[in-house]
Design a protein around this motif. Structure first.
Motif, PDB file in Angstrom:
ATOM      1  N   TRP A 224      -9.439   5.804  -3.161  1.00 22.07           N
ATOM      2  CA  TRP A 224      -9.496   4.500  -2.510  1.00 22.07           C
ATOM      3  C   TRP A 224      -8.749   3.461  -3.346  1.00 22.07           C
ATOM      4  N   ASP A 225      -7.504   3.751  -3.662  1.00 18.93           N
ATOM      5  CA  ASP A 225      -6.673   2.806  -4.409  1.00 18.93           C
ATOM      6  C   ASP A 225      -6.512   1.504  -3.648  1.00 18.93           C
ATOM      7  N   THR A 226      -6.260   1.605  -2.330  1.00 20.49           N
ATOM      8  CA  THR A 226      -6.048   0.422  -1.491  1.00 20.49           C
ATOM      9  C   THR A 226      -6.885   0.447  -0.217  1.00 20.49           C
TER      10      THR A 226
ATOM     11  N   ASP B  57      -4.957   7.863  -2.184  1.00 20.46           N
ATOM     12  CA  ASP B  57      -5.774   6.851  -1.510  1.00 20.46           C
ATOM     13  C   ASP B  57      -6.989   7.493  -0.858  1.00 20.46           C
TER      14      ASP B  57
ATOM     15  N   ALA C 255       0.809  -1.224   0.000  1.00 21.17           N
ATOM     16  CA  ALA C 255       0.000   0.000   0.000  1.00 21.17           C
ATOM     17  C   ALA C 255       0.841   1.272   0.000  1.00 21.17           C
TER      18      ALA C 255
END
Length: 456
Positions: free
Chosen positions: A214-216, A210, A182
């Motif tokens: 909300w990539d990860t 993020d 992350a």
């Protein structure tokens, strides 16, 4: 070039709004240091589309409006805050930083009583008092604009913080940080100012992305729960406000028409734990989510109450209860809320989900509806957030969003999308920690987590 104030409007629809903090600050230090008091103010003069504008900000005076995001500045006592900042002054070049976890905000009444020996060697008195005996390692996230430069300076000052990877140089360390998991590089069981801490280094753009996309959900998820922000950046404050609103919207898509405060906050808290291998393999307390919400209900209210009031499709069943002075301090309350299940309103919520997350949800329904690839790509292009002419498109749900919103399996599909977002980055991050922490500290951390889980 002269900078002009950005005119961005709020989504508060002119309701009376609880705001936290005194006069708005224009510098990082004064913005973070302002007292987190509570006042009431009408926002009728603020237009309603601040989310649709995301310019780069150079200072806090350019934020959407006075007191914007002060709900994020949760209160601890001043001595504890100064002690935490004293720890951070031992590190170079920080742009944003926060402390989080049970060492900052208790998750159990029994925590202090179980501690027989403090893990800290010689902590400030304020930390001992705040932790009721000083029995918890304190967790930090440190964001910097140039991670390799940070690690280069930090290796010179604190080489003992690093595992064997540190001997390979700052280039290798920053590559491991950015390329796997992350985007976080953890150093646990580090003693600074007599206090045992764990800290993660992240790139500021990674953190911002993020929060927005909300990539990860690894970093965004931590900021969806009560944390103590210690150093600030105006762009991260805006990004985190969007993250918090996204957490509410996503949770509403998972919840029934009526639910309680604790059900809402438990759903929000659980987003970033879905698919986390620590929850799946017994390395976390199975009651962790329940403990966080039960023991931090006041801070959840301070963090989310204004955002709840900002949404046109969400209301408290008993509006009078939240108008009483000091209601947020009543930990026995568990107020009911109601949401409008109209597909058009829920379609707007789908459209306003973070970009990376929303596209994963769209792919779920592409498969279900058997939409041809070319047609689907054209649809994705039409729902891009950025306008080719400049700026950001107004995020209003289209036919596909409304079709999704009307599906009975939407909660199941949203849950699958959360799992898809969280599982792989969290798994890789957990594996990576054995290299960044080193085998001995990595196994120690895992062992202590398992022991705490067994005690639950």
């Amino acid at each position: 070039m002269a900078q002009h104030p950005v005119l961005i409007r709020t989504a508060w629809r002119g309701r009376p709004l609880l705001l936290h903090g005194k006069r708005f600050a224009t510098s990082q230090a004064s913005a973070s240091a302002s007292t987190e008091s509570t006042s009431s103010q009408s926002l009728q003069n603020h237009p309603a589309d601040w989310e649709d504008h995301t310019p780069a900000l150079e200072n806090f005076s350019q934020l959407p409006y006075k007191d914007f995001g002060k709900n994020q500045l949760l209160q601890t006592n001043e001595d504890f805050k100064r002690s935490l900042r004293g720890i951070l002054r031992e590190f170079p070049a920080l742009s944003y930083a926060f402390a989080y976890g049970s060492g900052v905000f208790p998750q159990s009444d029994a925590t202090a009583s179980r501690i027989t020996k403090s893990p800290h060697s010689n902590p400030p008195e304020a930390i001992l008092k705040w932790q009721k005996g000083g029995g918890k390692m304190i967790d930090f996230i440190l964001a910097t604009k140039f991670s390799q430069h940070f690690h280069s300076l930090n290796l010179r000052a604190h080489k003992d913080h690093y595992s064997f990877l540190g001997s390979l140089g700052s280039g290798v360390v920053s590559h491991v940080q950015d390329a796997y998991g992350a985007g976080a590089y953890f150093n646990p069981y580090v003693n600074v100012n007599g206090t045992l801490i764990k800290y993660a280094v992240v790139n500021l753009p990674t953190l911002q992305s993020d929060l927005l996309n909300w990539d990860t959900l690894y970093l965004a998820g931590r900021l969806q729960k009560p944390v103590k922000i210690l150093f600030e950046d105006p762009n991260i404050r805006v990004a985190n406000q969007r993250n918090l609103l996204s957490a509410v919207r996503c949770s509403l898509l998972l919840l029934p028409p009526t639910f309680t405060e604790k059900e809402l906050y438990s759903t929000i808290t659980g987003l970033s734990y879905r698919g986390d291998p620590r929850m799946d393999y017994g390395s976390e307390n199975p009651k962790k989510i329940e403990n966080i919400v039960n023991h931090q209900i006041r801070n959840f209210r301070l963090l989310y109450h204004d955002l709840i009031n900002s949404l046109p499709n969400l209301t408290y069943s008993d509006a009078k209860a939240v108008s009483k002075p000091g209601w947020e301090d009543d930990t026995e309350l568990d107020l009911r809320l109601e949401q409008d299940m109209d597909p058009e309103r829920r379609g707007n919520m789908v459209r306003r989900l973070p970009k990376s997350f929303r596209e994963k949800l769209y792919f779920q329904y592409q498969r279900k509806f058997a939409i041809p690839g070319r047609e689907f790509q054209e649809m994705l292009e039409a729902t891009r957030d950025d306008d080719p002419a400049g700026g950001v498109k107004k995020q209003i749900g289209g036919p596909f969003d409304r079709r999704i919103a009307a599906e009975k399996d939407l909660p199941e599909m949203v849950n699958k999308t959360v799992l898809q977002t969280v599982k792989w980055p969290s798994t890789v991050q957990s594996v990576k920690s054995f290299f960044t922490a080193g085998p001995s500290r990595g196994f120690r951390y895992l062992r202590e987590k398992r022991e705490k889980a067994k005690e639950a």
